[in-house]
Design an enzyme around this catalytic site. Structure first.
Site, PDB file in Angstrom:
ATOM      1  CG  HIS A  71      -1.804  -1.195   1.326  1.00 40.32           C
ATOM      2  ND1 HIS A  71      -3.047  -1.315   0.745  1.00 40.32           N
ATOM      3  CD2 HIS A  71      -1.570  -2.379   1.961  1.00 40.32           C
ATOM      4  CE1 HIS A  71      -3.557  -2.512   1.018  1.00 40.32           C
ATOM      5  NE2 HIS A  71      -2.675  -3.179   1.750  1.00 40.32           N
ATOM      6  CB  SER A 129      15.837  19.875 -15.986  1.00 42.56           C
ATOM      7  OG  SER A 129      15.159  21.115 -15.896  1.00 42.56           O
TER       8      SER A 129
END
EC number: 4.2.1.2
Length: 463
Positions: free
Chosen positions: A188, A318
């Protein structure tokens, strides 16, 4: 001005560029279907060449075709198979759903090339007729589905499966290499009990191994061929034994286990085998998406993420943030998987559209299937070579995660019980302390007992 010649069909004469081998029907298709830029995939073009060669060989063996004409058709078809005539197959995917225009494109190209080989006049249809000779004992309705199955099976066997095996080998090697690196598990997305990094990667390797097995399991049905069913599955105008013989010839040409479909009505009206095999490919894409996501998340950081893995740095990440490097291989692979999921929706719908005796979504099924195979094969190799083989564990971060995990308290369940263990973990989380501090300080057990029970290396196997 481009030189032209006159080609004819039942609609009359039409001009075709003199240096092109296609004929009237392909030329009309160019005018009638100015849709998109997706050309008929080259594996389908090759497969059409295989069908035409195999049909000529079968018709020759059955005494239906003059030996000289058969030999010349076979020679011209071989040039199609070898890719020498690819420029003469200009048609787009978006045409009649039976693939008739592409079948006739193949018939016309082979006819005109054979005529040229024999010293005749292109466009005359003499001595090699596109319908009477090249298309003998065939219909587009059985020829295109046959070519579709050949193309898809060849690409799966020769490209997709080797690529997946390459990835599996790399993942399995990492699993073996990292078998002793203990890390914290997550369920989870939250901390769970420990496992080894090798066990985690072993799970990935097993997913790919299972995916390979699923694809291989579907291949016998994909290799059943419609050829010999002709127009509606009855075999009208095909001699007795043609279906079996042409499948045998195709198997010989390709080296793959093609057989004649046991029921030609099913083979023309439904393409369940295509949907089935692509379903296995779709499942592999689901596996790849999970693996790519896990790897990029485990490699997140480098300072403020999970930081358990160091991923290869392949290019700047980037245009504005200097020094940034991104998990580009995972991003490329997951985009491929998304495309495959969409392709499977298309194939599933198209496969359901067999109206009475014929499915007329053949070209779009072939296009999407082959795109999935090409993308997954290429992406699997790229992901393996540019990412997986270069991954390194960040052992210090992994060790820190294990030491700080509150879920190690699970090891105390047998001694203290669930409720007491839950209280220890919650208190440690609330106070920002360690399990040891709360368990020993709270009087639950001694420091020696804590050392005895809370041993991550003992928590990675049954017992």
């Amino acid at each position: 001005m481009t030189a032209t010649r006159i080609e004819t069909d039942t609609f009359g004469p039409i001009e075709v560029a003199a240096d092109r081998y296609w004929g009237a029907q392909a030329q009309r298709s160019l005018g009638n279907f100015k849709i998109g830029w997706e050309k008929q995939p080259l594996p389908v073009v090759r497969a059409l060449g295989i069908v035409k060669r195999a049909a000529a060989e079968a018709n020759l063996a059955l005494g239906k075709l003059d030996p000289k004409i058969a030999e010349t058709i076979i020679a011209a078809a071989n040039e199609v198979i070898e890719g020498k005539l690819n420029d003469h197959f200009p048609l787009v995917v978006w045409q009649t759903g039976s693939g008739t225009q592409s079948n006739m494109n193949a018939n016309e190209v082979i006819s005109n090339r054979a005529i040229e080989m024999l010293g005749g006049e292109m466009g005359s249809k003499k001595p090699v007729h596109p319908n009477d000779h090249v298309n003998m004992s065939q219909s587009s309705n059985d020829t295109f589905p046959t070519a579709m199955h050949i193309a898809c099976a060849e690409q799966v066997v020769h490209d997709l499966l080797p690529a997946l095996k390459h990835l599996h080998k790399a993942l399995a090697a990492k699993a073996a290499e990292w078998k002793d690196i203990i890390k914290i598990g997550r369920t989870h997305t939250q901390d769970a009990t420990p496992l080894t990094l090798g066990q985690e990667f072993g799970g990935y390797a097993q997913q790919i191994e299972n995916g390979i097995a699923r694809i291989e399991m579907t291949l016998p049905m994909l290799m059943q061929l419609a050829q010999g069913g002709t127009a509606v599955g009855t075999g009208l105008n095909a001699p007795v034994g043609f279906a079996e013989l042409v499948a045998e010839q195709i198997a010989g040409i390709t080296g793959l286990g093609f057989t004649t479909a046991p029921n030609k009505f099913e083979a023309l009206a439904a393409h369940d085998a295509m949907v089935f095999t692509h379903g296995a490919i779709n499942t592999v894409a689901a596996s790849l998406f999970k693996i790519a996501n896990d790897i990029r998340f485990l490699g997140s950081g480098p300072r403020a993420g999970l930081g358990e893995l160091s991923l290869p740095e392949n290019e700047p990440g980037s245009s504005i943030m200097p020094g940034k490097v991104n998990p580009t291989q995972s991003e490329a692979l997951t985009q491929v998987c998304a495309q495959v999921f969409g392709n499977h929706s298309t194939l599933t719908f198209a496969g359901s559209q067999g109206h009475f005796e014929l499915n007329v979504f053949n070209p779009v099924m072939a296009y999407n299937f082959l795109q999935s195979v090409r993308l997954v094969a290429d992406a699997a190799i790229s992901f393996t070579d540019n990412c997986v083989v270069g991954i390194e564990p960040r052992v210090d971060n992994i060790k820190k995660g294990v030491e700080n995990s509150l879920m190690l308290v699970t090891a105390l369940n047998g001694k203290l019980g669930y409720d007491a263990c839950a209280k220890i973990a919650k208190t440690a989380h609330k106070n920002g302390t360690t399990l040891r501090e709360e368990a020993v300080g709270g009087g639950y057990l001694t420091n020696e007992e804590f050392e005895q029970y809370v041993r991550p290396e003992k928590m990675i196997s049954p017992g």
